[in-house]
Design a protein around this motif. Structure first.
Motif, PDB file in Angstrom:
ATOM      1  N   GLU A  85      -6.061   1.431   7.478  1.00  0.00           N
ATOM      2  CA  GLU A  85      -5.960   2.649   8.512  1.00  0.00           C
ATOM      3  C   GLU A  85      -7.139   2.863   9.369  1.00  0.00           C
ATOM      4  O   GLU A  85      -6.942   3.408  10.276  1.00  0.00           O
ATOM      5  CB  GLU A  85      -5.375   3.801   7.749  1.00  0.00           C
ATOM      6  N   TYR A  98      -0.688  -2.786   8.930  1.00  0.00           N
ATOM      7  CA  TYR A  98      -0.466  -1.917   7.609  1.00  0.00           C
ATOM      8  C   TYR A  98      -1.259  -2.422   6.618  1.00  0.00           C
ATOM      9  O   TYR A  98      -1.654  -3.466   6.521  1.00  0.00           O
ATOM     10  CB  TYR A  98       1.162  -1.546   7.128  1.00  0.00           C
ATOM     11  N   GLU A 138       1.323  -1.564   0.267  1.00  0.00           N
ATOM     12  CA  GLU A 138       2.593  -1.725   0.537  1.00  0.00           C
ATOM     13  C   GLU A 138       3.117  -2.568  -0.589  1.00  0.00           C
ATOM     14  O   GLU A 138       4.299  -2.492  -1.245  1.00  0.00           O
ATOM     15  CB  GLU A 138       3.068  -2.394   1.889  1.00  0.00           C
ATOM     16  N   LEU A 161       3.164  -4.527  14.011  1.00  0.00           N
ATOM     17  CA  LEU A 161       3.029  -3.509  12.963  1.00  0.00           C
ATOM     18  C   LEU A 161       1.946  -4.115  12.223  1.00  0.00           C
ATOM     19  O   LEU A 161       1.561  -5.226  11.962  1.00  0.00           O
ATOM     20  CB  LEU A 161       4.091  -3.116  12.350  1.00  0.00           C
ATOM     21  N   TYR A 167       2.804   1.152  14.458  1.00  0.00           N
ATOM     22  CA  TYR A 167       3.762   0.279  15.191  1.00  0.00           C
ATOM     23  C   TYR A 167       3.652   0.405  16.338  1.00  0.00           C
ATOM     24  O   TYR A 167       3.493   1.412  17.197  1.00  0.00           O
ATOM     25  CB  TYR A 167       5.229   1.121  14.934  1.00  0.00           C
ATOM     26  N   HIS A 208       0.261   5.533   7.059  1.00  0.00           N
ATOM     27  CA  HIS A 208      -0.202   4.042   6.502  1.00  0.00           C
ATOM     28  C   HIS A 208       0.266   3.126   7.331  1.00  0.00           C
ATOM     29  O   HIS A 208       0.032   1.853   7.004  1.00  0.00           O
ATOM     30  CB  HIS A 208       0.509   3.940   5.309  1.00  0.00           C
ATOM     31  N   THR A 209       0.845   3.105   8.609  1.00  0.00           N
ATOM     32  CA  THR A 209       1.371   2.145   9.407  1.00  0.00           C
ATOM     33  C   THR A 209       1.284   2.407  10.824  1.00  0.00           C
ATOM     34  O   THR A 209       1.330   3.534  11.186  1.00  0.00           O
ATOM     35  CB  THR A 209       2.735   1.803   9.095  1.00  0.00           C
ATOM     36  N   LYS A 245      -1.627  -4.014   3.124  1.00  0.00           N
ATOM     37  CA  LYS A 245      -0.519  -4.960   2.680  1.00  0.00           C
ATOM     38  C   LYS A 245      -0.674  -4.684   0.996  1.00  0.00           C
ATOM     39  O   LYS A 245       0.433  -4.981   0.268  1.00  0.00           O
ATOM     40  CB  LYS A 245      -0.758  -6.496   2.708  1.00  0.00           C
TER      41      LYS A 245
END
Length: 184
Positions: free
Chosen positions: A38, A71, A76, A69, A60, A57-58, A73
């Protein structure tokens, strides 16, 4: 390989999967980075023809045809219950994905995009080039490094801010020319 996976699916299900029409296509890579994923979002600025939407956390970028996108990984993967590679243990992993979500034949200037298309090396290499080009099209935010060793007061900090602001406009000669033009 992709070709072997398609053949195995076709054999298992008794269907010609290589002829299946693609409706969506994703290409991605995960990068090990020094800071939390982030932390890099702030350096990724505008992108022409895309809306930028930052979530906790992402990050776009989207238009009607594609989504880019970024983020974490590892986070996730943990949320989704995936078994993560051991090499990612305790690491920061930034994922960059490019998703083609609509009108694939038009976007790739082809009459159709099938699973067999993905086995074509020229198509695949072109896809990687597009992925890199889409990243390059994002405006990167400038970072300014301040020489903290010469700052003894708030005034020194102000001077550093002004200096960096001036240097972002151009070099010393360009700045003096702008001042002269403003005087005229």
């Amino acid at each position: 390989t992709t070709e072997e996976a398609i053949e195995k699916l076709s054999d298992l299900l008794g269907l010609p999967f290589k002829l299946a029409q693609e409706k969506r296509l994703d290409i991605a890579h995960s990068f090990m980075v020094k800071q939390d994923s982030e932390a890099y979002f702030a350096y990724l600025g505008r992108c022409n023809h895309y809306s930028r939407l930052q979530q906790p956390h992402t990050l776009y970028y989207q238009n009607g045809q594609r989504v880019k996108l970024f983020y974490n990984k590892v986070e996730e993967g943990k949320r989704a219950g995936y078994q993560l590679p051991n090499v990612w243990e305790g690491k920061n992993v930034l994922r960059y994905e490019l998703r083609y979500v609509r009108n694939l034949p038009k976007q790739f200037n082809r009459s159709e995009v099938t699973l067999e298309t993905l086995t074509n090396e020229a198509f695949y290499m072109g896809l990687i080039d597009r992925w890199a080009g889409e990243y390059a099209s994002i405006k990167k935010q400038q970072t300014y490094n301040f020489d903290l060793s010469i700052m003894k007061s708030a005034k020194d900090f102000d001077k550093q801010i002004y200096l960096n602001g001036l240097l972002s406009v151009g070099n010393e000669q360009q700045i003096f020319e702008m001042i002269e033009q403003a005087k005229r």
